[in-house]
Design an enzyme around this catalytic site. Structure first.
Site, PDB file in Angstrom:
ATOM      1  N   SER A 233     -38.314  24.954  -7.417  1.00 35.88           N
ATOM      2  CA  SER A 233     -37.664  24.956  -6.110  1.00 35.88           C
ATOM      3  C   SER A 233     -37.848  26.304  -5.404  1.00 35.88           C
ATOM      4  CB  SER A 233     -36.181  24.652  -6.262  1.00 35.88           C
ATOM      5  OG  SER A 233     -35.635  25.557  -7.179  1.00 35.88           O
ATOM      6  N   LYS A 234     -38.230  27.292  -6.190  1.00 35.00           N
ATOM      7  CA  LYS A 234     -38.411  28.621  -5.583  1.00 35.00           C
ATOM      8  C   LYS A 234     -39.850  28.793  -5.090  1.00 35.00           C
ATOM      9  CE  LYS A 234     -35.675  30.243  -9.114  1.00 35.00           C
ATOM     10  NZ  LYS A 234     -36.178  30.660 -10.397  1.00 35.00           N
ATOM     11  N   ARG A 235     -40.038  29.679  -4.171  1.00 33.60           N
ATOM     12  CA  ARG A 235     -41.357  30.035  -3.668  1.00 33.60           C
ATOM     13  C   ARG A 235     -42.212  28.818  -3.337  1.00 33.60           C
ATOM     14  NH1 ARG A 235     -44.647  34.351  -6.615  1.00 33.60           N
ATOM     15  NH2 ARG A 235     -45.443  34.585  -4.525  1.00 33.60           N
TER      16      ARG A 235
END
Ligand code: GLU
Length: 458
Positions: A233-235
């Site tokens: 979900s990050k970057r």
């Protein structure tokens, strides 16, 4: 036993990297084993299912080189089958009608919680035959009442659950629609799936599904539950595969990168499609979660930008150039640009940015570079260059190099004094590949036009 595997996304969204990794492991296992890779669209959530997502899924698989051997098969086309299976299970005593009302079930639940027990359906209709008429009912599967269920998972190893943990879950709702854990099993059994390969978020479902196989008279398949990918979900890791395509990632690179999320082959990082098919196996799939690492994806992509045959890379690149409004054809010059520039970009988007001066002279000159290199005393030498370029017989970097050296000697100028003004004239700045190759990659007329325009800066 022939290997038959399925990838079973729901068509309520596009594929993200986690889905694609699941599809890939199914695909690679099928190819490695000479088996069949099937696409099943789990579209029973009618409120959220969309045809456009089905299309996005099939397009993405095709782009990634994982076109299914069978399918797409849609669950909504199979409703009659599910109903038949429910009827059969009732007839054979493996399932039963439950007339408990939602209020009753809720009261049972609250009581269990109040007494510190885990809420669980009591099974009160399991053995009853005094069915009320004209009353809504659900259908529940009879779970084994004692013992344990053990799965010998190809990734997780042996995993056991006490049947105490499980209750007679609903396989058909009171509105006649079948439930997820039921239809998956009916389908996997009917499609003769030999190996179910999916995310380990489904492991708990598997303990419910195994008794359903048995009730249907089928041996459960082998299971492989893949550890999740952390950091998705990050970057931007949660972006869809189409987003990655638009950001200029190559399908070969995404496949290569995703193959290594959970699987390894020694310390090799770069794999061709055929190598992946040859080496892939669950012996080398680890149990711990893997990490999404954008920098590594970029590295793998840049390696594939170098590895792919230039003509193929050019083919993949054309849509990016067209999107910028450049009118391009797949010709020798485009392939030459690819060969010259591909080491300088991690993605096709970067390649487009780095190379835009080949397709348009509409760029600004870097003023600092102009001040440093474009001095008026160079004018005669540049004019001599232009004349020489007009007369070169073979338009190639060797001949162009010979000319530059000859003009440099004649005017007593170091190579940089001619090379930098050439770069600035052709590209707007001094950062570009080897100057002779750069010149050779342009059309002669365009070089001359831009050098003339450049002399205005001197
Ligand atoms: N539709 C399910 C999912 O996308 C498939 C689960 C399975 O492979 O059985 O998670």
């Amino acid at each position: 036993m022939s290997v038959r595997v399925r990838f079973a996304p729901s068509n309520t969204g596009r594929l993200h990297l986690g889905n694609v990794r699941t599809a890939l492991f199914n695909y690679l296992f099928a190819r490695n084993q000479g088996g069949t890779f099937i696409l099943r669209i789990e579209d029973t959530d009618r409120a959220r299912s969309r045809d456009e997502y089905t299309e996005a899924i099939t397009d993405a698989l095709e782009w990634l080189g994982m076109t299914p051997d069978e399918g797409p098969i849609f669950q909504t086309d199979r409703m009659d089958r599910y109903r038949e299976a429910v009827d059969r299970l009732i007839d054979e005593g493996h399932a039963y009608r439950c007339y408990a009302t939602p209020e009753e079930l809720e009261a049972e639940r609250e009581k269990a919680i109040a007494e510190g027990r885990k809420p669980k359906y009591s099974g009160k209709w399991r053995d009853r035959t005094d069915h009320p008429e004209d009353q809504p009912y659900t259908v529940r599967i009879k779970m084994p009442q004692e013992g344990q269920i053990t799965i010998d998972d190809m990734v997780q190893g042996e995993v056991t659950v006490d049947v105490e943990e499980l209750d007679d879950f609903i396989i058909m709702r009171s509105d006649g629609t079948p439930t997820y854990n039921f239809v998956v099993v009916v389908d996997d059994a009917a499609m003769e799936i030999s190996h179910v390969i999916r995310g380990d978020d489904h492991l708990n479902n598997t303990f419910r599904q195994v008794p359903v196989y048995r009730a249907l008279g089928h041996e459960p398949p082998r299971f492989a539950h893949l550890p999740l990918i952390d950091g998705l979900s990050k970057r931007g890791g949660s972006a869809s595969i189409q987003d990655y395509r638009e950001q200029g990632y190559l399908s070969e690179a995404l496949v290569n990168y995703l193959s290594r999320l959970g699987w390894s082959h020694g310390d090799q990082e770069l794999f061709s499609h055929d190598e992946l098919v040859e080496y892939f196996g669950f012996d080398s799939v680890g149990r711990s979660p893997s990490n999404f690492d954008r920098d590594k994806l970029d590295w793998v992509n840049s390696e594939w930008m170098k590895k792919l045959p230039a003509s193929e890379l050019a083919e993949c690149w054309i849509p990016f150039l067209e999107r910028k409004g450049f009118d391009v054809e797949h010709d020798e010059q485009l392939v030459a640009i690819v060969n010259l520039m591909r080491d300088r970009a991690k993605t096709l988007v970067e390649l487009t940015e780095e190379s835009s001066y080949f397709f348009s002279a509409d760029f600004d000159y870097d003023q600092k570079a102009v001040d440093k290199w474009m001095s008026a005393d160079l004018k005669p030498a540049i004019e001599a260059l232009i004349e020489g370029l007009e007369e070169i017989d073979d338009w190639n970097s060797d001949a162009i190099g010979t000319l530059y050296r000859a003009v440099g000697d004649e005017y007593d100028l170091g190579l940089a004094k001619l090379a930098q003004p050439t770069r600035i004239s052709l590209t707007g700045s001094t950062s570009s590949p080897s100057v002779f190759s750069l010149v050779a990659t342009f059309d002669r007329d365009e070089v001359i036009r831009r050098l003339h325009a450049g002399t205005e800066l001197l």
